[in-house]
Scaffold this motif. Structure first.
Motif, short mmCIF file in Angstrom:
data_model
loop_
_atom_site.label_atom_id
_atom_site.label_comp_id
_atom_site.label_asym_id
_atom_site.label_seq_id
_atom_site.Cartn_x
_atom_site.Cartn_y
_atom_site.Cartn_z
N GLU A 159 44.49 33.03 40.47
CA GLU A 159 43.60 33.98 41.14
C GLU A 159 44.35 34.94 42.06
O GLU A 159 43.81 36.00 42.43
N ALA A 162 47.85 39.66 40.34
CA ALA A 162 47.23 40.95 40.02
C ALA A 162 47.46 41.31 38.55
O ALA A 162 46.55 41.76 37.87
N PHE A 176 48.98 39.82 44.29
CA PHE A 176 48.29 40.82 45.11
C PHE A 176 49.07 41.13 46.40
O PHE A 176 48.95 42.22 46.95
N GLN A 198 38.69 36.91 32.89
CA GLN A 198 39.35 37.40 34.09
C GLN A 198 40.51 38.35 33.81
O GLN A 198 40.79 39.24 34.60
N ASN A 209 44.49 41.50 35.76
CA ASN A 209 43.37 40.80 36.38
C ASN A 209 42.24 41.79 36.66
O ASN A 209 42.48 42.89 37.18
N PHE A 210 41.03 41.40 36.35
CA PHE A 210 39.86 42.26 36.59
C PHE A 210 39.80 42.70 38.06
O PHE A 210 39.47 43.85 38.38
N LYS A 211 40.11 41.77 38.97
CA LYS A 211 40.02 42.06 40.40
C LYS A 211 41.06 43.08 40.86
O LYS A 211 40.94 43.62 41.96
N ALA A 212 42.07 43.31 40.04
CA ALA A 212 43.13 44.25 40.43
C ALA A 212 42.81 45.68 40.04
O ALA A 212 43.50 46.62 40.46
N LYS A 214 41.27 49.19 40.12
CA LYS A 214 40.69 50.07 41.13
C LYS A 214 39.78 51.12 40.51
O LYS A 214 38.64 51.31 40.92
N ARG A 253 30.51 41.67 33.55
CA ARG A 253 30.16 41.04 34.83
C ARG A 253 28.71 41.25 35.19
O ARG A 253 28.14 42.27 34.97
#
Length: 253
Positions: A159, A162, A176, A198, A209-212, A214, A253
């Motif tokens: 998690e 990145a 990250f 993910q 990573n999806f969270k990375a 922007k 999502r």
């Protein structure tokens, strides 16, 4: 307990057999099959075993074709490198879903689930399906990676990663917090290990990573330009053949 193994990789099948017999020495491996065709023939013509260990991607296609051709009554432990088939697997007598590369502990835990289900039915108690439902809701995937840096081993939580990328022909982790670590595994293998919900393989060099992510911009020749929350050594471009899949993945999502 009579067990059959359906696995098209001979080395993996042998490793699995050794683990099974070490954990359950009274068990007997009554068949080993590498294809849909061979598995269907065996399950149609021979008594069905007490338990089946089954890979999902076989030499001649996905194992789910087996269930279209023969009724399988045995409980199944699915062993695979891919997490996207978990829901379909549990529809087909699936007791557990073990991701490769598996360990002796993974197989032992799968056996315990089989034992637990057998005990439930013997006692005529309704099985606790909550944990099974939770497992389906939880994205599967490797939770951490063992890395070596500055003469020390440590683990990096997935998690916190990145992106993975190839630098000088070596797979590298970028966290990250901008820490970097080298890995010995090829990017193809890592792609199979992490959650497909993910992480997305944007191109041959990058697994993101999806969270990375922007923002995303349209680029020349119907490509997409992906910007991350931290700078990447290369410009992240997705070719037009992948854009639909990428946008659908973003939309999930």
């Amino acid at each position: 307990m009579n067990i059959i193994i359906i696995e098209d990789e001979l080395k993996t099948a042998k490793s699995l057999e050794n683990i099974i017999l070490a954990l359950r020495p009274n068990s007997k491996i009554v068949g080993r099959y590498q294809s849909i065709e061979g598995s269907v023939k065996a399950l149609s013509e021979q008594p069905q075993p007490d338990l089946i260990f089954m890979d999902i991607q076989l030499a001649d296609g996905l194992c789910f074709e087996i269930f279209k051709q023969v009724k399988v009554n045995s409980p199944i432990i699915f062993c695979t490198a891919f997490d996207e088939y978990s829901l379909e697997a549990f529809k087909q007598n699936g007791v557990d879903y073990v991701l490769k590369p598996f360990s002796k502990t993974d197989i032992e835990e799968a056996f315990l689930k089989v034992d637990g289900l057998q005990n439930f039915f013997q006692q005529k108690v309704v099985p606790d399906l909550g944990s099974l439902i939770d497992k389906l809701k939880t994205p599967l995937g490797k939770e951490s990676f063992l890395v070596f840096k500055n003469q020390k081993y440590t683990t990096v939580a997935t998690e916190n990663i990145a992106f993975f990328y190839i630098r000088n022909e070596t797979t590298t982790i970028m966290c990250f917090d901008k820490q970097e670590f080298s890995l010995s595994q090829p990017l193809d293998q890592i792609t199979a290990q992490v959650s497909s919900k993910q992480f997305f393989r944007v191109n041959r060099q990058y697994l993101v990573n999806f969270k990375a992510i922007k923002e995303i911009e349209h680029y020349f020749l119907r490509k997409l330009f992906v910007k991350l929350v931290i700078e990447t050594p290369d410009k992240l471009l997705i070719n037009k053949e992948k854009t639909s899949n990428f946008l659908a993945w973003m939309e999930e999502r």
